[in-house]
Design an enzyme around this catalytic site. Structure first.
Site, PDB file in Angstrom:
ATOM      1  N   LYS A  14       1.684 -19.226  39.990  1.00 46.42           N
ATOM      2  CA  LYS A  14       2.603 -20.199  39.375  1.00 46.42           C
ATOM      3  C   LYS A  14       3.084 -21.230  40.393  1.00 46.42           C
ATOM      4  O   LYS A  14       3.122 -22.413  40.102  1.00 46.42           O
ATOM      5  CB  LYS A  14       3.855 -19.503  38.807  1.00 46.42           C
ATOM      6  CG  LYS A  14       3.618 -18.676  37.587  1.00 46.42           C
ATOM      7  CD  LYS A  14       4.938 -18.277  36.941  1.00 46.42           C
ATOM      8  CE  LYS A  14       5.802 -17.407  37.836  1.00 46.42           C
ATOM      9  NZ  LYS A  14       5.377 -16.012  37.950  1.00 46.42           N
ATOM     10  N   ARG A  89      12.719 -15.097  31.384  1.00 43.22           N
ATOM     11  CA  ARG A  89      12.049 -13.845  31.723  1.00 43.22           C
ATOM     12  C   ARG A  89      12.275 -12.787  30.635  1.00 43.22           C
ATOM     13  O   ARG A  89      11.642 -11.733  30.683  1.00 43.22           O
ATOM     14  CB  ARG A  89      12.617 -13.259  33.013  1.00 43.22           C
ATOM     15  CG  ARG A  89      12.210 -13.973  34.301  1.00 43.22           C
ATOM     16  CD  ARG A  89      10.936 -13.392  34.820  1.00 43.22           C
ATOM     17  NE  ARG A  89      10.833 -13.023  36.214  1.00 43.22           N
ATOM     18  CZ  ARG A  89      10.796 -13.825  37.269  1.00 43.22           C
ATOM     19  NH1 ARG A  89      10.986 -15.089  37.136  1.00 43.22           N
ATOM     20  NH2 ARG A  89      10.585 -13.346  38.470  1.00 43.22           N
ATOM     21  N   ARG A 128       0.258 -11.329  50.448  1.00 40.65           N
ATOM     22  CA  ARG A 128       0.947 -12.619  50.342  1.00 40.65           C
ATOM     23  C   ARG A 128       2.053 -12.778  51.383  1.00 40.65           C
ATOM     24  O   ARG A 128       2.886 -11.905  51.566  1.00 40.65           O
ATOM     25  CB  ARG A 128       1.556 -12.733  48.937  1.00 40.65           C
ATOM     26  CG  ARG A 128       2.384 -13.982  48.749  1.00 40.65           C
ATOM     27  CD  ARG A 128       2.587 -14.272  47.299  1.00 40.65           C
ATOM     28  NE  ARG A 128       3.809 -13.682  46.774  1.00 40.65           N
ATOM     29  CZ  ARG A 128       4.344 -14.021  45.603  1.00 40.65           C
ATOM     30  NH1 ARG A 128       3.729 -14.901  44.838  1.00 40.65           N
ATOM     31  NH2 ARG A 128       5.447 -13.455  45.181  1.00 40.65           N
ATOM     32  N   ARG A 160       7.839 -11.095  51.362  1.00 35.79           N
ATOM     33  CA  ARG A 160       9.001 -10.944  50.484  1.00 35.79           C
ATOM     34  C   ARG A 160       9.276  -9.472  50.247  1.00 35.79           C
ATOM     35  O   ARG A 160       8.355  -8.686  50.060  1.00 35.79           O
ATOM     36  CB  ARG A 160       8.738 -11.637  49.136  1.00 35.79           C
ATOM     37  CG  ARG A 160       9.168 -13.071  49.125  1.00 35.79           C
ATOM     38  CD  ARG A 160       8.731 -13.776  47.887  1.00 35.79           C
ATOM     39  NE  ARG A 160       9.132 -13.113  46.646  1.00 35.79           N
ATOM     40  CZ  ARG A 160       8.945 -13.653  45.441  1.00 35.79           C
ATOM     41  NH1 ARG A 160       8.366 -14.832  45.313  1.00 35.79           N
ATOM     42  NH2 ARG A 160       9.323 -13.007  44.353  1.00 35.79           N
ATOM     43  N   ARG A 171       7.512  -4.976  38.817  1.00 40.50           N
ATOM     44  CA  ARG A 171       7.635  -6.354  38.329  1.00 40.50           C
ATOM     45  C   ARG A 171       6.575  -6.647  37.272  1.00 40.50           C
ATOM     46  O   ARG A 171       6.820  -7.380  36.311  1.00 40.50           O
ATOM     47  CB  ARG A 171       7.518  -7.333  39.505  1.00 40.50           C
ATOM     48  CG  ARG A 171       8.766  -7.311  40.396  1.00 40.50           C
ATOM     49  CD  ARG A 171       8.502  -7.900  41.754  1.00 40.50           C
ATOM     50  NE  ARG A 171       8.265  -9.325  41.709  1.00 40.50           N
ATOM     51  CZ  ARG A 171       7.527  -9.992  42.603  1.00 40.50           C
ATOM     52  NH1 ARG A 171       6.938  -9.346  43.592  1.00 40.50           N
ATOM     53  NH2 ARG A 171       7.385 -11.269  42.507  1.00 40.50           N
TER      54      ARG A 171
END
Ligand code: AMP
Length: 213
Positions: A14, A89, A128, A160, A171
């Site tokens: 995204k 969300r 990531r 993160r 998630r």
């Protein structure tokens, strides 16, 4: 002036696609995740309230998020066109957005929903790195590098806290159970485009560009 929403599971790309949309359509990027992470770094009241929830990969309360988005739509973003990234969300957030938009005299031109299979998401998120300075993400090299952000050159790359294996799975569950129905809700009123997120970022961008024409 146009308004867009981009939705999809964590790690679907995204953020990278948001950059293209913002540049090509001259809209402001409203990323609720970036707003919250900035609040945590600043140590503001909001930041202190959401820090632990975010680290666990849980959702921040609908009440806080809806208030934050309402303020945003009533501000400069609302007058210049926006790309909403990370909101809604939940179905309650989607319903609030559907209620709020006519009140502020705005509408959504396109809801872009990106999707890729779960195993690809796990692969992407495990590797990531995110930049604290510019928020862009980059893939970890086998030796744990790079040391500096390829986008802005700062040495502020980090993993993160919510990009850990267990948290990623959590998630993903939240996305399937709560966010996908929220996308459907927006699609009941506004134009929705389901986009295949597999392939290179450029390939995905071509798919998105073709539905924005
Ligand atoms: P993101 O950068 O969009 O993946 O968001 C990172 C984290 O911020 C999420 O895992 C949530 O803890 C929180 N967050 C961002 N947007 C929302 C939202 N609309 N509702 C609830 N929590 C959110």
């Amino acid at each position: 002036m146009a308004n867009f929403v981009i939705m999809g599971p964590p790690g679907v790309g995204k953020g990278a696609q948001a950059v293209h949309i913002v540049e090509s359509r001259k809209v402001r990027h409203v990323s609720t995740g970036n707003i919250l992470r900035a609040a945590v770094l600043e140590g503001s009241d909001l930041g202190r309230e959401v820090e632990a929830v975010m680290a666990r990969g849980e959702l921040v309360s609908d009440r806080l998020m809806i208030a934050l988005v309402r303020r945003t739509l009533e501000g400069p973003e609302g007058r210049s066109g926006w790309l909403m990234d990370g909101f809604p969300r939940t179905v309650d957030q989607a319903d609030s957005l559907l209620e709020m938009l006519p009140e502020v005299g705005q509408a959504i031109d396109k809801v872009i929903v990106l999707d890729v299979p779960d195993d690809e998401i796990l692969r992407r998120l495990r590797g990531r790195l995110t930049c604290r300075s510019c928020s862009k993400t980059t893939a970890k090299t086998p030796d744990g590098g790079p040391e500096t952000c390829p986008a802005c050159g700062q040495d502020t790359l980090y993993t993160r806290q919510d990009d850990k294996e267990e948290t990623i799975r959590h998630r993903l569950d939240i996305f399937r159970s709560q966010t996908r129905p929220a996308a459907e809700r927006l699609g009941s009123k506004y134009d929705l485009a389901l986009i295949d997120g597999l392939g290179s970022p450029d390939e995905v961008w071509q798919r998105i560009a073709s539905v924005l024409e």
